[in-house]
Write a protein that holds these residues in place. Structure first.
Motif, PDB file in Angstrom:
ATOM      1  N   GLU A  49      59.232  24.356  40.215  1.00 36.06           N
ATOM      2  CA  GLU A  49      57.855  24.250  39.727  1.00 36.06           C
ATOM      3  C   GLU A  49      57.345  22.830  39.865  1.00 36.06           C
ATOM      4  OE1 GLU A  49      57.510  23.846  35.203  1.00 36.06           O
ATOM      5  OE2 GLU A  49      59.328  25.094  35.416  1.00 36.06           O
ATOM      6  N   ALA A  50      56.033  22.701  39.695  1.00 36.56           N
ATOM      7  CA  ALA A  50      55.383  21.387  39.737  1.00 36.56           C
ATOM      8  C   ALA A  50      54.676  21.159  38.414  1.00 36.56           C
ATOM      9  CB  ALA A  50      54.391  21.322  40.895  1.00 36.56           C
ATOM     10  N   GLU A  51      54.581  19.896  38.018  1.00 33.46           N
ATOM     11  CA  GLU A  51      53.948  19.574  36.735  1.00 33.46           C
ATOM     12  C   GLU A  51      53.139  18.288  36.878  1.00 33.46           C
ATOM     13  OE1 GLU A  51      55.868  17.835  32.801  1.00 33.46           O
ATOM     14  OE2 GLU A  51      56.292  19.993  32.973  1.00 33.46           O
ATOM     15  N   LYS A  52      51.924  18.301  36.347  1.00 34.64           N
ATOM     16  CA  LYS A  52      51.077  17.118  36.392  1.00 34.64           C
ATOM     17  C   LYS A  52      51.395  16.234  35.195  1.00 34.64           C
ATOM     18  CE  LYS A  52      46.816  17.751  37.622  1.00 34.64           C
ATOM     19  NZ  LYS A  52      45.375  18.086  37.601  1.00 34.64           N
TER      20      LYS A  52
ATOM     21  N   GLU B 232      47.861   6.157  35.698  1.00 38.95           N
ATOM     22  CA  GLU B 232      47.726   7.022  36.872  1.00 38.95           C
ATOM     23  C   GLU B 232      48.169   8.440  36.532  1.00 38.95           C
ATOM     24  OE1 GLU B 232      50.276   6.136  40.131  1.00 38.95           O
ATOM     25  OE2 GLU B 232      52.060   5.890  38.899  1.00 38.95           O
ATOM     26  N   THR B 233      47.653   9.380  37.309  1.00 42.95           N
ATOM     27  CA  THR B 233      48.060  10.777  37.191  1.00 42.95           C
ATOM     28  C   THR B 233      48.853  11.151  38.433  1.00 42.95           C
ATOM     29  OG1 THR B 233      46.078  11.296  35.909  1.00 42.95           O
ATOM     30  CG2 THR B 233      47.255  13.144  36.888  1.00 42.95           C
ATOM     31  N   PHE B 234      49.956  11.809  38.242  1.00 41.86           N
ATOM     32  CA  PHE B 234      50.812  12.154  39.378  1.00 41.86           C
ATOM     33  C   PHE B 234      51.466  13.508  39.130  1.00 41.86           C
ATOM     34  CE2 PHE B 234      53.064   9.470  36.371  1.00 41.86           C
ATOM     35  CZ  PHE B 234      54.227  10.176  36.115  1.00 41.86           C
ATOM     36  N   THR B 235      52.100  14.028  40.177  1.00 43.68           N
ATOM     37  CA  THR B 235      52.778  15.323  40.094  1.00 43.68           C
ATOM     38  C   THR B 235      54.272  15.124  40.248  1.00 43.68           C
ATOM     39  OG1 THR B 235      50.839  16.369  41.109  1.00 43.68           O
ATOM     40  CG2 THR B 235      52.868  17.654  41.046  1.00 43.68           C
ATOM     41  N   VAL B 236      55.043  15.806  39.412  1.00 43.97           N
ATOM     42  CA  VAL B 236      56.499  15.795  39.546  1.00 43.97           C
ATOM     43  C   VAL B 236      56.970  17.224  39.845  1.00 43.97           C
ATOM     44  CG1 VAL B 236      56.955  13.781  38.104  1.00 43.97           C
ATOM     45  CG2 VAL B 236      56.732  16.020  37.033  1.00 43.97           C
ATOM     46  N   TYR B 237      58.141  17.300  40.494  1.00 46.60           N
ATOM     47  CA  TYR B 237      58.646  18.598  40.947  1.00 46.60           C
ATOM     48  C   TYR B 237      60.047  18.822  40.374  1.00 46.60           C
ATOM     49  CZ  TYR B 237      54.739  18.110  44.112  1.00 46.60           C
ATOM     50  OH  TYR B 237      53.467  17.936  44.624  1.00 46.60           O
ATOM     51  N   LEU B 238      60.263  20.025  39.859  1.00 45.17           N
ATOM     52  CA  LEU B 238      61.538  20.370  39.228  1.00 45.17           C
ATOM     53  C   LEU B 238      62.518  20.913  40.270  1.00 45.17           C
ATOM     54  CD1 LEU B 238      63.135  20.686  36.553  1.00 45.17           C
ATOM     55  CD2 LEU B 238      62.240  23.033  36.443  1.00 45.17           C
ATOM     56  N   ILE B 239      63.606  20.184  40.482  1.00 49.10           N
ATOM     57  CA  ILE B 239      64.655  20.617  41.404  1.00 49.10           C
ATOM     58  C   ILE B 239      65.763  21.273  40.600  1.00 49.10           C
ATOM     59  CG2 ILE B 239      66.362  19.884  43.113  1.00 49.10           C
ATOM     60  CD1 ILE B 239      64.583  17.499  43.740  1.00 49.10           C
TER      61      ILE B 239
ATOM     62  N   ARG C   2      61.543  15.103  40.173  1.00 46.86           N
ATOM     63  CA  ARG C   2      61.357  14.074  41.198  1.00 46.86           C
ATOM     64  C   ARG C   2      59.873  13.981  41.573  1.00 46.86           C
ATOM     65  NH1 ARG C   2      65.739  11.392  40.552  1.00 46.86           N
ATOM     66  NH2 ARG C   2      67.663  12.194  41.481  1.00 46.86           N
ATOM     67  N   ARG C   3      59.434  12.755  41.847  1.00 46.47           N
ATOM     68  CA  ARG C   3      58.086  12.553  42.378  1.00 46.47           C
ATOM     69  C   ARG C   3      58.120  12.643  43.902  1.00 46.47           C
ATOM     70  NH1 ARG C   3      54.802   7.632  39.647  1.00 46.47           N
ATOM     71  NH2 ARG C   3      53.308   8.473  41.161  1.00 46.47           N
ATOM     72  N   TYR C   4      56.952  12.835  44.489  1.00 48.38           N
ATOM     73  CA  TYR C   4      56.857  12.901  45.950  1.00 48.38           C
ATOM     74  C   TYR C   4      57.378  11.608  46.573  1.00 48.38           C
ATOM     75  CZ  TYR C   4      54.794  13.591  50.588  1.00 48.38           C
ATOM     76  OH  TYR C   4      54.598  13.727  51.934  1.00 48.38           O
ATOM     77  N   SER C   5      57.089  10.463  45.942  1.00 52.51           N
ATOM     78  CA  SER C   5      57.523   9.171  46.483  1.00 52.51           C
ATOM     79  C   SER C   5      59.042   9.080  46.557  1.00 52.51           C
ATOM     80  CB  SER C   5      56.971   8.024  45.635  1.00 52.51           C
ATOM     81  OG  SER C   5      57.391   8.150  44.288  1.00 52.51           O
ATOM     82  N   GLU C   6      59.747   9.793  45.675  1.00 47.42           N
ATOM     83  CA  GLU C   6      61.206   9.786  45.728  1.00 47.42           C
ATOM     84  C   GLU C   6      61.720  10.608  46.911  1.00 47.42           C
ATOM     85  OE1 GLU C   6      63.161   9.578  41.549  1.00 47.42           O
ATOM     86  OE2 GLU C   6      61.317  10.739  41.272  1.00 47.42           O
TER      87      GLU C   6
ATOM     88  N   PRO D 182      60.694  16.742  58.439  1.00 49.50           N
ATOM     89  CA  PRO D 182      59.559  16.047  57.823  1.00 49.50           C
ATOM     90  C   PRO D 182      59.253  16.565  56.423  1.00 49.50           C
ATOM     91  CG  PRO D 182      58.748  17.719  59.313  1.00 49.50           C
ATOM     92  CD  PRO D 182      60.251  17.758  59.413  1.00 49.50           C
ATOM     93  N   LEU D 183      58.510  15.769  55.678  1.00 47.59           N
ATOM     94  CA  LEU D 183      58.002  16.185  54.372  1.00 47.59           C
ATOM     95  C   LEU D 183      56.656  16.877  54.553  1.00 47.59           C
ATOM     96  CD1 LEU D 183      58.756  12.932  52.363  1.00 47.59           C
ATOM     97  CD2 LEU D 183      59.897  15.131  52.066  1.00 47.59           C
ATOM     98  N   PRO D 184      56.249  17.698  53.595  1.00 47.96           N
ATOM     99  CA  PRO D 184      54.887  18.261  53.664  1.00 47.96           C
ATOM    100  C   PRO D 184      53.869  17.143  53.540  1.00 47.96           C
ATOM    101  CG  PRO D 184      55.861  18.690  51.516  1.00 47.96           C
ATOM    102  CD  PRO D 184      56.965  18.143  52.380  1.00 47.96           C
ATOM    103  N   GLU D 185      52.671  17.385  54.019  1.00 50.49           N
ATOM    104  CA  GLU D 185      51.638  16.350  54.033  1.00 50.49           C
ATOM    105  C   GLU D 185      51.329  15.844  52.633  1.00 50.49           C
ATOM    106  OE1 GLU D 185      48.304  18.228  55.828  1.00 50.49           O
ATOM    107  OE2 GLU D 185      48.295  19.892  54.435  1.00 50.49           O
ATOM    108  N   LYS D 186      51.006  14.542  52.562  1.00 51.05           N
ATOM    109  CA  LYS D 186      50.684  13.933  51.270  1.00 51.05           C
ATOM    110  C   LYS D 186      49.280  14.309  50.831  1.00 51.05           C
ATOM    111  CE  LYS D 186      51.675   9.678  48.826  1.00 51.05           C
ATOM    112  NZ  LYS D 186      52.287   8.337  48.944  1.00 51.05           N
ATOM    113  N   ARG D 187      48.386  14.418  51.805  1.00 53.22           N
ATOM    114  CA  ARG D 187      47.016  14.873  51.544  1.00 53.22           C
ATOM    115  C   ARG D 187      46.649  15.912  52.593  1.00 53.22           C
ATOM    116  NH1 ARG D 187      47.314   9.866  49.651  1.00 53.22           N
ATOM    117  NH2 ARG D 187      46.300   9.372  47.669  1.00 53.22           N
ATOM    118  N   ALA D 188      45.860  16.878  52.172  1.00 53.74           N
ATOM    119  CA  ALA D 188      45.543  18.003  53.053  1.00 53.74           C
ATOM    120  C   ALA D 188      44.791  17.547  54.301  1.00 53.74           C
ATOM    121  CB  ALA D 188      44.715  19.033  52.292  1.00 53.74           C
ATOM    122  N   GLU D 189      45.234  18.028  55.456  1.00 52.46           N
ATOM    123  CA  GLU D 189      44.567  17.770  56.733  1.00 52.46           C
ATOM    124  C   GLU D 189      44.293  19.102  57.424  1.00 52.46           C
ATOM    125  OE1 GLU D 189      46.975  15.157  59.007  1.00 52.46           O
ATOM    126  OE2 GLU D 189      46.851  13.496  57.584  1.00 52.46           O
TER     127      GLU D 189
END
Length: 433
Positions: free
Chosen positions: A46-49, A60-67, A88-92, A111-118
């Motif tokens: 899951e993801a959590e803001k 700042e506001t960021f998203t963390v992901y549950l591994i 973990r954060r995306y930056s990790e 590769p990682l998924p995109e950081k911002r939608a393109e």
């Protein structure tokens, strides 16, 4: 789409040259015939803001992901223990991937998924905090971990294991490897302009292929975004049919029920496009993954060019020093030089000076020969390892893209059938009037 690792092999003590960039096993966990994915169940659940202060004490506001991870032997035995979990954060994830790129320069690192939608169509949010985007990124991060954990070499890296199992302190372990200094040095070298005299034809062709793959994939994504825009408009305009049929039904007695029912079908048809295009985004993300893979493939080719260039420069420097030794020993200058002109004008150097210079040149030549040997081995190993991984990547790419394109086509066929069904239902409504 990540490999399940069924056909993977893993580095052992006998082929330890495939486990780390420097040929050592310091950063690997060796278990013969196994990849990490065979030993551990991995998911990004899951993801959590969250909100907090960054490095410069700004909010700042960021998203963390549950591994979540669970040993496979427990699952195989029928036990269902609670999974170990960490955030973990995306930056990790970025730090982990950068470490893998530097440590394994001969591997096409997933590769990682995109950081911002393109490549988004105009109704899709480009906000990286948008819930739909965050969910697709969660899926992409899980796919990244599954790909790395099923790779025959990357899956046995200790840093990867720390990333999955140690919530605190893993960054320190990464930085202790000294990868950042290597990364900075390599980045400066790769950014420089140089030309290889004797490039490997296979790597030149692969580099050209990566450019073409990136070009075609980006064109396909742009075309898909344009189609999505137009399709969205076509579906939504069907809502006008629904509105007109509903309003018309109010003034009709015998035709009223049929018109109203047909209007409901048209409204449902117009509303269905949102779910359709959201499903399409998952297929678009699979194409975007290979858009990024093309860059990873090009990076491996570029690193080979750098290794070849360094070998050629070391060889050229050795040839130059041997020529200097010959000229100094014989007193015959074969090429024009300022030193040669000086000798003609002011006479030869004293024997003691010449002997000292000869001794120094001998030492430099010995060092140069060692450097050339090292660079030759480094270049040959990079070619051998990289080519093996490129072939593995090619098989994976062919399988994944074939599967993605077929599934996308099936989805389009299903969408068209639903459209036909809507109009068939409307026809039935009109027949009952």
């Amino acid at each position: 789409m990540a490999e399940d690792g069924k056909d993977d092999s893993v580095a052992t003590d006998d082929d330890s040259d495939l486990t780390a960039a420097d040929g050592s096993l310091n950063n690997t966990m060796v278990e013969e015939g196994s990849t990490l994915l065979r030993r551990m169940e991995i998911c990004v659940a899951e993801a959590e803001k969250r909100s907090g202060k960054n490095a410069v004490s700004m909010q700042e506001t960021f998203t963390v992901y549950l591994i979540e991870t669970r040993p496979m032997d427990a699952v195989a035995e029928g036990r269902n223990p609670a999974p170990d979990s960490l955030w973990r954060r995306y930056s990790e994830f970025e730090l982990l991937r950068n470490y893998l790129i530097v440590t394994y320069p001969y591997i096409v690192v997933p590769p990682l998924p995109e950081k911002r939608a393109e490549f988004v169509w105009h109704k899709l949010s480009a906000d990286n905090m948008d819930p739909d985007f965050v969910e697709r990124r969660r899926v992409g991060l899980e796919n990244f971990l599954l790909r790395v954990a099923s790779h025959p070499v990357l899956s046995n890296d200790k840093i990867l294991y720390h990333f999955l199992t140690e919530e605190h302190g893993w960054k320190e372990v990464v930085y202790e490897t000294g990868f950042q200094a290597k990364a900075d040095s390599r980045l400066r070298a790769l950014s420089a302009t140089f030309r290889v005299r004797n490039p490997d034809k296979r790597f030149m062709e692969m580099k050209h292929y990566s450019d073409e793959l990136q070009s075609h994939t980006s064109q396909l994504l742009r075309a898909r975004a344009r189609v999505a825009d137009r399709l969205y408009g076509v579906y939504k305009v069907h809502g006008n049919y629904g509105r007109v049929f509903s309003e018309w039904s109010a003034i009709e007695k015998e035709m009223g029920d049929g018109l109203q029912s047909a209007g409901h079908h048209m409204d449902a048809y117009a509303a269905s496009i949102d779910d359709i295009l959201e499903e399409e985004e998952h297929y678009a993300d699979q194409l975007k993954e290979y858009l990024s893979y093309a860059e990873a493939l090009r990076a491996v080719c570029r690193k080979h060019e750098l290794a070849q260039f360094e070998l050629e420069m070391a060889s050229q420097d050795l040839i130059s020093k041997k020529q200097q030794r010959e000229e100094l020993a014989t007193g015959i200058v074969r090429t024009f030089s300022f030193k040669g002109m000086t000798n003609k004008l002011f006479g030869q150097e004293a024997p003691e000076q010449r002997e000292a210079k000869l001794k120094l040149l001998e030492e430099l030549i010995t060092e140069g020969e060692e450097t050339v040997k090292e660079k030759t081995v480094e270049c040959e190993e990079h070619v051998e390892r990289a080519w093996v991984d490129m072939q593995r990547f090619k098989e994976q790419k062919d399988k994944d893209l074939r599967e993605a394109l077929i599934n996308y086509t099936v989805m389009q066929i299903s969408m068209c059938k639903k459209g036909i069904q809507v109009w068939s239902n409307a026809k039935e409504c009109f027949l009952k009037m």
